[in-house]
Design an enzyme around this catalytic site. Structure first.
Site, mmCIF file in Angstrom:
data_model
loop_
_atom_site.group_PDB
_atom_site.id
_atom_site.type_symbol
_atom_site.label_atom_id
_atom_site.label_comp_id
_atom_site.label_asym_id
_atom_site.label_seq_id
_atom_site.Cartn_x
_atom_site.Cartn_y
_atom_site.Cartn_z
ATOM 1 N N TYR A 167 -5.911 -8.679 -10.242
ATOM 2 C CA TYR A 167 -6.093 -8.016 -9.061
ATOM 3 C C TYR A 167 -5.136 -7.235 -8.708
ATOM 4 C CZ TYR A 167 -8.746 -7.383 -4.720
ATOM 5 O OH TYR A 167 -9.594 -6.909 -3.641
ATOM 6 N N ARG A 220 -11.479 7.269 -6.892
ATOM 7 C CA ARG A 220 -10.395 6.922 -6.058
ATOM 8 C C ARG A 220 -9.863 5.209 -6.300
ATOM 9 N NH1 ARG A 220 -9.555 2.472 -3.562
ATOM 10 N NH2 ARG A 220 -10.701 2.817 -1.646
ATOM 11 N N ASP A 311 -14.477 1.957 -4.871
ATOM 12 C CA ASP A 311 -13.223 2.831 -5.114
ATOM 13 C C ASP A 311 -14.061 4.168 -5.705
ATOM 14 O OD1 ASP A 311 -11.585 0.688 -4.404
ATOM 15 O OD2 ASP A 311 -10.444 1.004 -6.412
ATOM 16 N N ASP A 333 -17.423 -2.029 -0.513
ATOM 17 C CA ASP A 333 -16.352 -2.771 -0.186
ATOM 18 C C ASP A 333 -15.122 -2.357 0.476
ATOM 19 O OD1 ASP A 333 -14.770 -5.143 -0.664
ATOM 20 O OD2 ASP A 333 -13.876 -4.517 -2.220
ATOM 21 N N ASP A 334 -14.888 -1.078 0.085
ATOM 22 C CA ASP A 334 -13.589 -0.346 0.579
ATOM 23 C C ASP A 334 -13.950 -0.105 2.165
ATOM 24 O OD1 ASP A 334 -12.190 0.065 -1.826
ATOM 25 O OD2 ASP A 334 -14.045 1.161 -2.366
ATOM 26 N N ASN A 475 -2.998 -0.113 -1.344
ATOM 27 C CA ASN A 475 -2.816 -0.840 -2.726
ATOM 28 C C ASN A 475 -2.549 0.353 -3.690
ATOM 29 O OD1 ASN A 475 -3.287 -3.313 -1.455
ATOM 30 N ND2 ASN A 475 -5.481 -2.862 -1.751
HETATM 31 N N1 LIG Z 1 -6.149 -3.832 1.582
HETATM 32 C C1 LIG Z 1 -7.346 -3.707 1.232
HETATM 33 O O1 LIG Z 1 -8.400 -4.423 1.119
HETATM 34 C C2 LIG Z 1 -7.875 -2.050 1.006
HETATM 35 C C3 LIG Z 1 -6.897 -1.337 0.778
HETATM 36 N N2 LIG Z 1 -7.346 -0.068 0.474
HETATM 37 C C4 LIG Z 1 -6.238 1.174 0.342
HETATM 38 O O2 LIG Z 1 -6.320 1.960 1.602
HETATM 39 C C5 LIG Z 1 -5.921 3.294 0.893
HETATM 40 C C6 LIG Z 1 -6.814 4.204 1.220
HETATM 41 O O3 LIG Z 1 -8.095 4.248 0.595
HETATM 42 P P1 LIG Z 1 -9.258 4.849 1.329
HETATM 43 O O4 LIG Z 1 -9.443 4.866 2.537
HETATM 44 O O5 LIG Z 1 -10.589 4.253 0.537
HETATM 45 O O6 LIG Z 1 -9.074 6.068 0.768
HETATM 46 P P2 LIG Z 1 -9.668 7.748 1.222
HETATM 47 O O7 LIG Z 1 -9.126 8.732 0.280
HETATM 48 O O8 LIG Z 1 -11.124 7.382 1.781
HETATM 49 O O9 LIG Z 1 -8.656 7.548 2.520
HETATM 50 C C7 LIG Z 1 -7.587 8.153 2.601
HETATM 51 C C8 LIG Z 1 -7.174 8.479 3.978
HETATM 52 O O10 LIG Z 1 -5.516 8.847 4.064
HETATM 53 C C9 LIG Z 1 -5.240 10.063 4.579
HETATM 54 N N3 LIG Z 1 -3.913 10.621 4.098
HETATM 55 C C10 LIG Z 1 -3.788 10.928 2.877
HETATM 56 N N4 LIG Z 1 -2.282 10.868 2.685
HETATM 57 C C11 LIG Z 1 -1.889 11.036 3.905
HETATM 58 C C12 LIG Z 1 -0.614 11.231 4.479
HETATM 59 N N5 LIG Z 1 0.295 11.577 3.712
HETATM 60 N N6 LIG Z 1 -0.573 11.375 5.834
HETATM 61 C C13 LIG Z 1 -1.746 10.930 6.669
HETATM 62 N N7 LIG Z 1 -2.733 10.796 5.881
HETATM 63 C C14 LIG Z 1 -3.082 10.701 4.663
HETATM 64 C C15 LIG Z 1 -6.417 10.910 4.020
HETATM 65 O O11 LIG Z 1 -6.576 12.030 4.816
HETATM 66 P P3 LIG Z 1 -7.719 13.090 4.599
HETATM 67 O O12 LIG Z 1 -8.976 12.398 5.316
HETATM 68 O O13 LIG Z 1 -7.602 14.368 5.544
HETATM 69 O O14 LIG Z 1 -8.134 13.333 3.285
HETATM 70 C C16 LIG Z 1 -7.686 10.142 4.186
HETATM 71 O O15 LIG Z 1 -8.187 10.177 5.704
HETATM 72 C C17 LIG Z 1 -5.634 3.117 -0.730
HETATM 73 O O16 LIG Z 1 -4.605 2.791 -0.937
HETATM 74 C C18 LIG Z 1 -6.635 1.768 -0.964
HETATM 75 O O17 LIG Z 1 -5.981 1.005 -1.940
HETATM 76 C C19 LIG Z 1 -8.873 0.194 0.455
HETATM 77 C C20 LIG Z 1 -9.532 -0.464 0.395
HETATM 78 C C21 LIG Z 1 -9.305 -2.012 0.703
HETATM 79 C C1 LIG Z 2 -8.610 -3.799 -2.154
HETATM 80 C C2 LIG Z 2 -9.397 -2.556 -2.574
HETATM 81 O O1 LIG Z 2 -10.482 -2.729 -2.798
HETATM 82 C C3 LIG Z 2 -8.642 -1.453 -2.755
HETATM 83 O O2 LIG Z 2 -7.324 -1.001 -2.619
HETATM 84 O O3 LIG Z 2 -9.378 -0.347 -2.937
HETATM 85 MG MG LIG Z 3 -11.346 -0.944 -3.607
#
Ligand SMILES: NC(=O)C1=CN([C@@H]2O[C@H](COP(=O)(O)OP(=O)(O)OC[C@H]3O[C@@H](n4cnc5c(N)ncnc54)[C@H](OP(=O)(O)O)[C@@H]3O)[C@@H](O)[C@H]2O)C=CC1
Ligand SMILES: CC(=O)C(=O)O
Ligand SMILES: [Mg+2]
Length: 650
Positions: A167, A220, A311, A333-334, A475
């Protein structure tokens, strides 16, 4: 035709006629009249016969049952070398002499007999010998392909050490190198070219009894961006955790990539890329394709099939959740799993800060799937503490790529749920300036903007708060907003920290901290188990709040003192079971369960339905097999046949 076990074998027991294996007739084969191996070494060698403990006759319906539950597949297709090549059936050197003889695999393996425990020890030694995590990943993949029970037992019993391999973070690297490391198929690749025939492609999947699907379109992948078909590593890894953390049977799980192309120019130009070499299909054709996929899943596996979206790109993830959540048994899940784990951490943090959630000011870096999901569920948690929805949203500030979500900002970019969090505040671009202005008590990163929580920002958090809360959830590790070490050292060890990918312990002065992993892995396996066992049709936000509460209630004072807002990974299986039981209680209370009659005891019900990764006696035909006459052999010395229990652990 059939021999009869000599009278001496039956001594001391009620005498029964027993068929002695000779050769089967086709009708007998079709009738699945199997029993466990009962011919002992001495019976075979013509010496005084002794019954082995596997003497119990297994009735045909039992065979059928075990076939259906996947504990044992029909042995008709897997005699001889194929038995060893089938990962469901392969036990390596753990096959007894009798099994080797009756299965026609005697001589195909070295003479040694090894218990599963000895094999686990060998696996642990092997893994430790690899320096590179990607090689460890490859070793585990190969084990998964070779011996399923051994793989799941190893993973399940060493989750702290091996979860970072199967993972995040290593799975991210495996996706990036997917074209290079791809060896054997695992999961379905359905391409946009299959539109109109998606059902036929799904029908090619050999398992008739799939109950859970994790699907991605690879747009993603973690914080690594668009990896196209290489994203398959994610559904594979998530479903490995379905089994290892929640005991969902592996044959009931199906990883799927919807390959609609990729906009990743490096991949399009990479000769090793294994997906469709074209830019992403979008618009109506893409939507029709996903619609067809959803319908095909239900047609093939039934309306209760759980479909976990994973993703997908942000613009599709929210749309599909809204579109499908009342039509299918599905969740994202995200958005929802991440929300649940983060809110669980926030709930547990109350015991450290002594503050109610309503007494906090929340600032998010990122306003995407994860961040919006967390914000929305946080609003529900704040409502539970007495605020109105509006009051709750007032406490939540968000920053995206264009800066603070402010009603009048020139860029707009306030679609979807972002608009609920946009404030009447002058637009601000600089994140540090926003932190200075808002003075949050809780800072949550889900942006994939590596290092965005600079030492200066962390120090500011420590000046505003006695116990600042910082979650760096992005991540894999390389995308985290800050490391655990940066968080602790820049706040004099006062931070309450968690991260999406694991960090090791951190020492500040006299104190040693073991930060917890705020990852949806605490949530989705247990939610899936509860949903599957109750037959819930639609997965509400309440389910995710139940999961949050369950995880938070599982955090001990010791966990908190060690610096973790989550229970140790080693207890995550129990946590998943608890989540499933709470969901079951809720489902029957709310009359949304569809599995009847209601189980009398939920724990027993859950436990009875879990995958068992211990080896079982092989099911073999009592009468041998035409192409595999039973090989006679001299008696093995006792010392050669002994299994021993290894002491070492990973
Ligand atoms: N810990 C966990 O269980 C999980 C962790 N994650 C992690 O979270 C991260 C984001 O995932 P997710 O939300 O799905 O992705 P998205 O693409 O949906 O969201 C990313 C967000 O970050 C913003 N962003 C990107 N770059 C910047 C920056 N430099 N400054 C400010 N804002 C920024 C984007 O802005 P804009 O909206 O304007 O594009 C967007 O709102 C990933 O790394 C993922 O691995 C995700 C799911 C689960
Ligand atoms: C953990 C997870 O689902 C992610 O980073 O997208
Ligand atoms: Mg995920």
């Amino acid at each position: 035709m059939f021999g009869i076990v000599p009278r001496s074998i039956m001594s001391g027991q009620k005498r029964r006629r027993r068929l002695f294996p000779v050769s089967p007739t086709p009708s007998v084969i079709r009738g699945l009249h199997y029993t466990n191996v009962y011919r002992s070494r001495s019976a075979i060698s013509g010496q005084k016969a002794v019954l082995t403990e596997a003497v119990k006759a297994i009735k045909p319906d039992e065979v059928q049952k075990r076939h259906v539950t996947g504990d044992v597949i029909s042995p008709g297709q897997v005699m001889g070398i194929e038995h060893l090549r089938d990962p469901r059936l392969n036990k390596g050197l753990a096959f007894t002499l009798e099994e080797r003889q009756a299965l026609g695999i005697h001589g195909l393996q070295p003479a040694r007999f090894k218990s599963q425990e000895e094999q686990l020890e060998l696996c642990r030694i092997s893994i430790q010998r690899y320096q590179e995590d990607l090689n460890k990943y490859l070793y585990l993949t190969e084990l998964h392909d070779r011996n399923e029970k051994l793989f799941f037992r190893l993973l399940s019993e060493n989750i702290e050490h091996l979860m970072p391999i199967v993972y995040t973070p290593t799975v991210g690297l495996a996706c990036q190198k997917f074209g290079l490391i791809y060896r054997r198929p695992r999961g379905l690749f359905i391409t946009i070219n299959d539109i109109g025939h998606v059902y036929d492609v799904i029908k090619n999947w050999p398992e008739p009894n799939v109950k859970a699907i994790v699907v991605t379109d690879g747009e993603r992948i973690l914080g690594l961006g668009d990896l196209g078909a290489c994203g398959m590593g994610i559904p594979v890894g998530k479903l490995a955790l379905y089994t290892a953390l929640a005991g969902i049977k592996p044959h009931e799980c199906l990883p799927i990539v919807l390959d609609v192309g990729t906009n990743n120019q490096n991949l399009l130009e990479d000769p090793l890329y294994v997906g469709l070499r074209q830019r992403r299909t979008t618009g109506k054709l893409y939507d029709d394709f996903v619609d067809e996929f959803m319908q095909a899943v239900v047609k093939r596996y039934g309306q209760n099939t759980l479909i976990q979206f994973e993703d997908f790109g942000n613009h599709n993830a929210f749309r599909f959740l809204d579109k499908y959540r009342e039509e299918y048994c599905t969740f994202n899940d995200d958005i929802q799993g991440t929300a649940s784990v983060a809110v669980s951490g926030l709930m547990a943090s109350r015991r450290v800060t002594g503050k109610k959630l309503t007494e906090n000011t929340f600032l998010f870096l990122g306003a995407g799937e994860a961040a919006i999901g967390i914000a929305d569920l946080t609003v529900k948690a704040l409502e539970n503490e007495g605020l109105t929805e509006e009051q709750a949203r007032e406490r939540i500030w968000m920053v995206d790529i264009d800066g603070l979500l402010a009603v009048d900002r020139p860029e707009g970019n306030l679609e979807g749920h972002k608009k609920f969090y946009a404030k009447k505040h002058p637009p601000m671009k600089d994140f540090k300036a926003v932190v200075e202005e808002i003075k949050p008590s809780i800072l949550i990163g889900a942006s994939a903007a590596a290092g965005a929580f600079t030492p200066e920002i962390l120090r500011m958090m420590a000046t505003f708060n006695e116990r600042p809360i910082v979650f760096a959830l992005s991540n894999p590790t390389s995308k985290a907003e800050c490391t655990a070490e940066q968080a602790y050292t820049n706040t004099d060890g006062r931070v309450i920290f968690s991260s999406g990918s694991p960090f090791g312990k951190v020492t500040v002065g006299e104190k040693v901290f073991h930060p917890g992993q705020g990852n949806n892995a605490y949530i989705f396996p247990g939610v899936a188990l509860g949903v599957l066992l109750s037959g819930i049709h639609h997965i509400s936000e309440r389910i995710f709040l139940i999961a949050s509460e369950t995880v938070a209630n599982h955090v001990s004072d010791t966990d908190l003192q060690r610096g973790s807002l989550y229970p140790p990974l080693s207890s995550i299986k129990e946590v998943s079971m608890q989540i499933a039981m709470k969901i079951l209680d809720h489902a029957y209370e709310e009359r949304i369960a569809t599995v009847y009659p209601k189980p009398k005891d939920m724990r027993t019900y859950v436990q009875e339905n879990l995958y068992k990764y211990y080896y079982e006696p092989a099911l073999v035909p009592t009468w041998g097999w035409p192409d595999h006459p039973v090989v006679k052999t001299r008696a093995y010395p006792k010392s050669e046949r002994k299994f021993y229990q290894p002491k070492e652990t990973l």
